[in-house]
Design a protein around this motif. Sequence first.
Motif, PDB file in Angstrom:
ATOM      1  N   PRO A 164       0.836  -1.200   0.000  1.00 48.79           N
ATOM      2  CA  PRO A 164       0.000   0.000   0.000  1.00 48.79           C
ATOM      3  C   PRO A 164       0.875   1.255   0.000  1.00 48.79           C
ATOM      4  CG  PRO A 164      -0.024  -1.045   2.156  1.00 48.79           C
ATOM      5  CD  PRO A 164       0.754  -1.944   1.240  1.00 48.79           C
ATOM      6  N   LEU A 165       0.394   2.302  -0.630  1.00 54.33           N
ATOM      7  CA  LEU A 165       1.114   3.574  -0.666  1.00 54.33           C
ATOM      8  C   LEU A 165       0.446   4.502   0.335  1.00 54.33           C
ATOM      9  CD1 LEU A 165       3.331   5.276  -2.001  1.00 54.33           C
ATOM     10  CD2 LEU A 165       1.660   5.934  -3.733  1.00 54.33           C
ATOM     11  N   ALA A 166       1.157   4.827   1.388  1.00 55.88           N
ATOM     12  CA  ALA A 166       0.615   5.687   2.435  1.00 55.88           C
ATOM     13  C   ALA A 166       0.466   7.122   1.923  1.00 55.88           C
ATOM     14  CB  ALA A 166       1.542   5.666   3.647  1.00 55.88           C
ATOM     15  N   ASN A 167      -0.357   7.901   2.599  1.00 55.60           N
ATOM     16  CA  ASN A 167      -0.491   9.318   2.257  1.00 55.60           C
ATOM     17  C   ASN A 167       0.720  10.112   2.728  1.00 55.60           C
ATOM     18  OD1 ASN A 167      -2.990   9.151   0.985  1.00 55.60           O
ATOM     19  ND2 ASN A 167      -4.045   9.164   2.953  1.00 55.60           N
ATOM     20  N   VAL A 168       1.275   9.708   3.863  1.00 54.61           N
ATOM     21  CA  VAL A 168       2.467  10.352   4.414  1.00 54.61           C
ATOM     22  C   VAL A 168       3.347   9.254   4.980  1.00 54.61           C
ATOM     23  CG1 VAL A 168       3.359  11.929   6.168  1.00 54.61           C
ATOM     24  CG2 VAL A 168       1.218  12.468   5.009  1.00 54.61           C
ATOM     25  N   ILE A 169       4.631   9.330   4.669  1.00 57.47           N
ATOM     26  CA  ILE A 169       5.591   8.373   5.214  1.00 57.47           C
ATOM     27  C   ILE A 169       6.546   9.151   6.102  1.00 57.47           C
ATOM     28  CG2 ILE A 169       7.472   6.783   4.667  1.00 57.47           C
ATOM     29  CD1 ILE A 169       5.930   6.122   2.081  1.00 57.47           C
ATOM     30  N   ARG A 170       6.677   8.702   7.326  1.00 55.70           N
ATOM     31  CA  ARG A 170       7.595   9.366   8.260  1.00 55.70           C
ATOM     32  C   ARG A 170       9.035   9.146   7.830  1.00 55.70           C
ATOM     33  NH1 ARG A 170       6.220   9.070  14.421  1.00 55.70           N
ATOM     34  NH2 ARG A 170       8.416   9.557  14.264  1.00 55.70           N
ATOM     35  N   ASP A 171       9.793  10.197   7.927  1.00 56.91           N
ATOM     36  CA  ASP A 171      11.216  10.137   7.645  1.00 56.91           C
ATOM     37  C   ASP A 171      11.849   9.168   8.649  1.00 56.91           C
ATOM     38  OD1 ASP A 171      13.643  10.788   6.538  1.00 56.91           O
ATOM     39  OD2 ASP A 171      13.521  12.918   6.995  1.00 56.91           O
ATOM     40  N   PRO A 172      12.496   8.091   8.194  1.00 56.11           N
ATOM     41  CA  PRO A 172      13.046   7.135   9.158  1.00 56.11           C
ATOM     42  C   PRO A 172      14.170   7.766   9.985  1.00 56.11           C
ATOM     43  CG  PRO A 172      13.712   6.556   6.935  1.00 56.11           C
ATOM     44  CD  PRO A 172      12.760   7.703   6.821  1.00 56.11           C
ATOM     45  N   GLU A 173      14.145   7.516  11.279  1.00 51.45           N
ATOM     46  CA  GLU A 173      15.134   8.078  12.185  1.00 51.45           C
ATOM     47  C   GLU A 173      16.467   7.341  12.064  1.00 51.45           C
ATOM     48  OE1 GLU A 173      13.702   8.187  16.188  1.00 51.45           O
ATOM     49  OE2 GLU A 173      11.816   9.128  15.603  1.00 51.45           O
ATOM     50  N   GLU A 174      17.535   8.038  12.417  1.00 48.48           N
ATOM     51  CA  GLU A 174      18.858   7.419  12.435  1.00 48.48           C
ATOM     52  C   GLU A 174      18.810   6.173  13.323  1.00 48.48           C
ATOM     53  OE1 GLU A 174      23.472   8.611  13.056  1.00 48.48           O
ATOM     54  OE2 GLU A 174      22.039   9.555  14.395  1.00 48.48           O
ATOM     55  N   GLY A 175      19.428   5.108  12.853  1.00 50.13           N
ATOM     56  CA  GLY A 175      19.466   3.863  13.603  1.00 50.13           C
ATOM     57  C   GLY A 175      18.347   2.901  13.267  1.00 50.13           C
ATOM     58  N   THR A 176      17.340   3.354  12.502  1.00 49.19           N
ATOM     59  CA  THR A 176      16.239   2.474  12.103  1.00 49.19           C
ATOM     60  C   THR A 176      16.780   1.361  11.218  1.00 49.19           C
ATOM     61  OG1 THR A 176      14.663   4.315  12.165  1.00 49.19           O
ATOM     62  CG2 THR A 176      14.007   2.364  10.911  1.00 49.19           C
ATOM     63  N   SER A 227       8.835  10.994  -0.124  1.00 49.98           N
ATOM     64  CA  SER A 227       8.414  12.195   0.590  1.00 49.98           C
ATOM     65  C   SER A 227       6.967  12.532   0.240  1.00 49.98           C
ATOM     66  CB  SER A 227       9.321  13.364   0.198  1.00 49.98           C
ATOM     67  OG  SER A 227       9.160  13.644  -1.195  1.00 49.98           O
ATOM     68  N   LYS A 228       6.414  13.499   0.948  1.00 49.73           N
ATOM     69  CA  LYS A 228       5.046  13.949   0.684  1.00 49.73           C
ATOM     70  C   LYS A 228       4.914  14.383  -0.774  1.00 49.73           C
ATOM     71  CE  LYS A 228       1.530  17.138   2.362  1.00 49.73           C
ATOM     72  NZ  LYS A 228       1.208  18.201   3.319  1.00 49.73           N
TER      73      LYS A 228
END
Length: 189
Positions: free
Chosen positions: A58-70, A172-173
């Motif tokens: 699925p393609l989300a409406n917004v994807i959170r920027d993955p944090e360092e260490g993810t 990104s958005k």
Amino acid sequence: MVRLGVNSIKKSQKDKSVQIQVLMHYPHPNYDSEKDVHDLQLLKLHRAKESKNVKYLPLANVIRDPEEGTKCMVAGWGAVGLKKLKMSDVLMSAILTVIKRETCNSPKYYNSKITPDMVCAGTRGKTKKDACEGDSGGPLMCNGVQVGITAFGESCGVKTKPLKPGVYTFLSKEHIGWLKNTMRKSEFF
């Protein structure tokens, strides 16, 4: 043509895989090959159907920027070594760690080339894994969500000192908006 549901390219998997015709290519209108920005392309396929071996992400409406260490997973059929750049016969994957953009943008790595529409991910220590030649366009999955698309790197994570991470186009958005708008205008469904 693209093949869906394939794990091995050489072995016959007629009962599991499907060949589908590519009807249209939609490169991002702001793609710049010199700067490696907006490195994504949408393919319109002829009647791709979900099955036991083919699943949609699925393609989300917004994807959170993955944090360092993810911890994230990259997958593809790209080269498995630098000497011959021989493509893998089977789908390969690797677990990588997200590296913050500031670190990735340092002169030690990519020297200000990394934009907010990119994600850096690699390995540290003795483990040396990365995407390689032929993996471009493959997914970068973090916490079960596709956050990026394999874009570029150096030496497949094995030769450079310091070891440079791979770079992925971040969904990104703006990128998600372009994808959804292109699908809507092109009557994908």
